[in-house]
Design a protein around this motif. Sequence first.
Motif, PDB file in Angstrom:
ATOM      1  N   PRO A  62     -24.986  -4.824  -5.669  1.00 25.81           N
ATOM      2  CA  PRO A  62     -25.629  -4.530  -6.954  1.00 25.81           C
ATOM      3  C   PRO A  62     -24.893  -5.177  -8.124  1.00 25.81           C
ATOM      4  N   THR A  63     -25.577  -5.265  -9.249  1.00 20.98           N
ATOM      5  CA  THR A  63     -24.989  -5.780 -10.477  1.00 20.98           C
ATOM      6  C   THR A  63     -23.723  -4.989 -10.833  1.00 20.98           C
ATOM      7  N   ALA A  64     -22.694  -5.730 -11.249  1.00 18.01           N
ATOM      8  CA  ALA A  64     -21.429  -5.126 -11.702  1.00 18.01           C
ATOM      9  C   ALA A  64     -20.798  -4.237 -10.645  1.00 18.01           C
ATOM     10  N   ALA A  65     -20.941  -4.607  -9.383  1.00 17.84           N
ATOM     11  CA  ALA A  65     -20.342  -3.813  -8.310  1.00 17.84           C
ATOM     12  C   ALA A  65     -18.823  -3.803  -8.462  1.00 17.84           C
ATOM     13  N   SER A  66     -18.245  -2.645  -8.354  1.00 16.89           N
ATOM     14  CA  SER A  66     -16.788  -2.527  -8.375  1.00 16.89           C
ATOM     15  C   SER A  66     -16.244  -2.927  -7.013  1.00 16.89           C
ATOM     16  N   PRO A  67     -14.935  -3.198  -6.917  1.00 19.61           N
ATOM     17  CA  PRO A  67     -14.366  -3.445  -5.587  1.00 19.61           C
ATOM     18  C   PRO A  67     -14.634  -2.287  -4.625  1.00 19.61           C
ATOM     19  N   ARG A  68     -14.559  -1.041  -5.140  1.00 22.33           N
ATOM     20  CA  ARG A  68     -14.884   0.099  -4.283  1.00 22.33           C
ATOM     21  C   ARG A  68     -16.353   0.053  -3.858  1.00 22.33           C
ATOM     22  N   GLY A  69     -17.242  -0.271  -4.797  1.00 20.76           N
ATOM     23  CA  GLY A  69     -18.662  -0.352  -4.471  1.00 20.76           C
ATOM     24  C   GLY A  69     -18.944  -1.432  -3.444  1.00 20.76           C
ATOM     25  N   ALA A  70     -18.282  -2.584  -3.585  1.00 23.28           N
ATOM     26  CA  ALA A  70     -18.460  -3.663  -2.608  1.00 23.28           C
ATOM     27  C   ALA A  70     -17.975  -3.221  -1.235  1.00 23.28           C
ATOM     28  N   ALA A 101       0.838  -1.205   0.000  1.00 23.13           N
ATOM     29  CA  ALA A 101       0.000   0.000   0.000  1.00 23.13           C
ATOM     30  C   ALA A 101       0.869   1.251   0.000  1.00 23.13           C
ATOM     31  N   GLY A 102       1.947   1.221   0.805  1.00 26.41           N
ATOM     32  CA  GLY A 102       2.843   2.361   0.818  1.00 26.41           C
ATOM     33  C   GLY A 102       3.519   2.570  -0.520  1.00 26.41           C
ATOM     34  N   ASP A 113     -10.465   4.458   8.865  1.00 32.72           N
ATOM     35  CA  ASP A 113     -10.858   3.844  10.142  1.00 32.72           C
ATOM     36  C   ASP A 113     -12.277   3.298  10.110  1.00 32.72           C
ATOM     37  N   GLN A 114     -12.882   3.263   8.946  1.00 36.87           N
ATOM     38  CA  GLN A 114     -14.256   2.764   8.842  1.00 36.87           C
ATOM     39  C   GLN A 114     -14.248   1.239   8.729  1.00 36.87           C
ATOM     40  N   PRO A 115     -14.869   0.539   9.660  1.00 40.38           N
ATOM     41  CA  PRO A 115     -14.828  -0.931   9.627  1.00 40.38           C
ATOM     42  C   PRO A 115     -15.766  -1.502   8.562  1.00 40.38           C
ATOM     43  N   LEU A 116     -15.462  -2.717   8.139  1.00 43.74           N
ATOM     44  CA  LEU A 116     -16.362  -3.466   7.268  1.00 43.74           C
ATOM     45  C   LEU A 116     -17.287  -4.288   8.159  1.00 43.74           C
ATOM     46  N   HIS A 117     -18.571  -4.124   7.979  1.00 46.47           N
ATOM     47  CA  HIS A 117     -19.543  -4.770   8.862  1.00 46.47           C
ATOM     48  C   HIS A 117     -19.813  -6.217   8.461  1.00 46.47           C
ATOM     49  N   ALA A 118     -20.131  -7.009   9.460  1.00 48.07           N
ATOM     50  CA  ALA A 118     -20.652  -8.354   9.221  1.00 48.07           C
ATOM     51  C   ALA A 118     -22.161  -8.268   9.103  1.00 48.07           C
ATOM     52  N   SER A 128     -10.435  -9.723  -8.101  1.00 51.83           N
ATOM     53  CA  SER A 128      -9.115  -9.751  -7.480  1.00 51.83           C
ATOM     54  C   SER A 128      -9.197  -9.472  -5.988  1.00 51.83           C
ATOM     55  N   PRO A 129      -8.832 -10.444  -5.154  1.00 49.36           N
ATOM     56  CA  PRO A 129      -8.828 -10.172  -3.711  1.00 49.36           C
ATOM     57  C   PRO A 129      -7.777  -9.138  -3.332  1.00 49.36           C
ATOM     58  N   LEU A 130      -6.665  -9.119  -4.052  1.00 49.97           N
ATOM     59  CA  LEU A 130      -5.607  -8.177  -3.730  1.00 49.97           C
ATOM     60  C   LEU A 130      -6.057  -6.736  -3.939  1.00 49.97           C
ATOM     61  N   VAL A 131      -6.723  -6.486  -5.073  1.00 44.86           N
ATOM     62  CA  VAL A 131      -7.217  -5.139  -5.342  1.00 44.86           C
ATOM     63  C   VAL A 131      -8.180  -4.692  -4.243  1.00 44.86           C
ATOM     64  N   PHE A 132      -9.068  -5.592  -3.825  1.00 45.58           N
ATOM     65  CA  PHE A 132     -10.028  -5.242  -2.774  1.00 45.58           C
ATOM     66  C   PHE A 132      -9.315  -4.946  -1.464  1.00 45.58           C
ATOM     67  N   LYS A 133      -8.375  -5.804  -1.082  1.00 41.41           N
ATOM     68  CA  LYS A 133      -7.682  -5.614   0.194  1.00 41.41           C
ATOM     69  C   LYS A 133      -6.860  -4.329   0.203  1.00 41.41           C
ATOM     70  N   LEU A 134      -6.183  -4.054  -0.903  1.00 41.57           N
ATOM     71  CA  LEU A 134      -5.408  -2.831  -0.972  1.00 41.57           C
ATOM     72  C   LEU A 134      -6.314  -1.594  -0.964  1.00 41.57           C
ATOM     73  N   GLY A 135      -7.445  -1.713  -1.665  1.00 42.82           N
ATOM     74  CA  GLY A 135      -8.384  -0.598  -1.682  1.00 42.82           C
ATOM     75  C   GLY A 135      -8.934  -0.293  -0.307  1.00 42.82           C
ATOM     76  N   VAL A 136      -9.251  -1.345   0.446  1.00 42.85           N
ATOM     77  CA  VAL A 136      -9.731  -1.150   1.810  1.00 42.85           C
ATOM     78  C   VAL A 136      -8.657  -0.471   2.650  1.00 42.85           C
ATOM     79  N   LYS A 137      -7.422  -0.927   2.486  1.00 41.89           N
ATOM     80  CA  LYS A 137      -6.328  -0.348   3.263  1.00 41.89           C
ATOM     81  C   LYS A 137      -6.140   1.125   2.939  1.00 41.89           C
ATOM     82  N   LEU A 138      -6.285   1.460   1.671  1.00 40.07           N
ATOM     83  CA  LEU A 138      -6.026   2.836   1.255  1.00 40.07           C
ATOM     84  C   LEU A 138      -7.186   3.781   1.524  1.00 40.07           C
ATOM     85  N   PHE A 139      -8.429   3.285   1.338  1.00 44.78           N
ATOM     86  CA  PHE A 139      -9.570   4.197   1.308  1.00 44.78           C
ATOM     87  C   PHE A 139     -10.595   4.016   2.421  1.00 44.78           C
TER      88      PHE A 139
END
Length: 333
Positions: free
Chosen positions: A94-102, A13-14, A83-88, A69-80
């Motif tokens: 939605p259809t065609a959700a981007s990694p950012r949208g997910a 990420a850095g 401090d906002q958690p991902l909820h369970a 890509s799991p890597l793109v999602f994980k890096l995106g979460v780290k970057l963007f």
Amino acid sequence: MSLRGKTLIEIVAGFLFILVLVGGGGAAWFWNAFNAGGPLRDETVLVIPKGSGVGAIADLLVREGVIESPLVFKLGVKLFAKDQPLHAGEFRFPTAASPRGAMQVLIEGKSVLHRITLAEGWTVREMFDALQASPLLDGPLPPPPAEGTLLPETYFFVRGDSRGALVERMKSDMSETLARLWPKRDPKVDLDSPYEAVILASIVEKETGLKDERARVAAVFHNRLKKGMALQSDPTVIYAVTLGKAPLGRDLTYADLKLDSPYNTYVIAGLPPSPIANPGEAALMAVLHPRTSKELYFVADGTGGHAFAETMDGHLKNVAKWRKLQKQNKQAN
């Protein structure tokens, strides 16, 4: 996620941050990949288990075809995500959700709402049976409350909500409904308490399912109470036999009508000691604002409704019509 894995992502990420600063092509690739529409062809609902880390969530999203890509999602979460958690929970992607949208779906944490309809006139046992049968609710049922204390309604909940909490909502809703309706009752209504209103409304609820008849049926019972006449309501006899624990499963008999029970309104005067079901708001409104009439009797008319009469003579004629119709139906079958 292991400490080693977490450190690796932080390093990458850095590195991506450096690429962004210098305008590197890797940063442009990542930006496009993180914001591009995903492979999901149809809106889908997924359950994110409690305790899932970012890596486990990314793997689940890939496995279910939400992202590639799991890597793109994980890096995106780290970057963007900062401090906002991902909820369970249970979420709709939605259809065609981007990694950012997910990621945004999981940050917002708007769980999918489910509904359960608990019908007007059900007993506590019937309501508890429905709650127990729902696979989306969690936990044991509490001890059954008194009849008439649960408000029948369509309730919304999220997967995993406790059955006990929903029962408390139903009790609270009934209390709030009574507190709102009782002070606005027709001043001519001769009932001593909201509890008596619930008792009478439970009888009205079991007598008719027609919206336009409730206030008329309520008027009949009010008129009979004022004259000191027995209510003579068949549903109270059924409750006297079953105590709300099971369906009667047969027609009432003359012996049933003579049953010595405080719930048998053929043999007692006035109201039974407690409700025989859980009435809805419409039945409560009917009891607190009955139709103005002199009618004292009603009987089924064969159309799903009832024929009403002010006199015994008129009532007997209506009963004769009903019995004739019953006989014709039996012959036709």
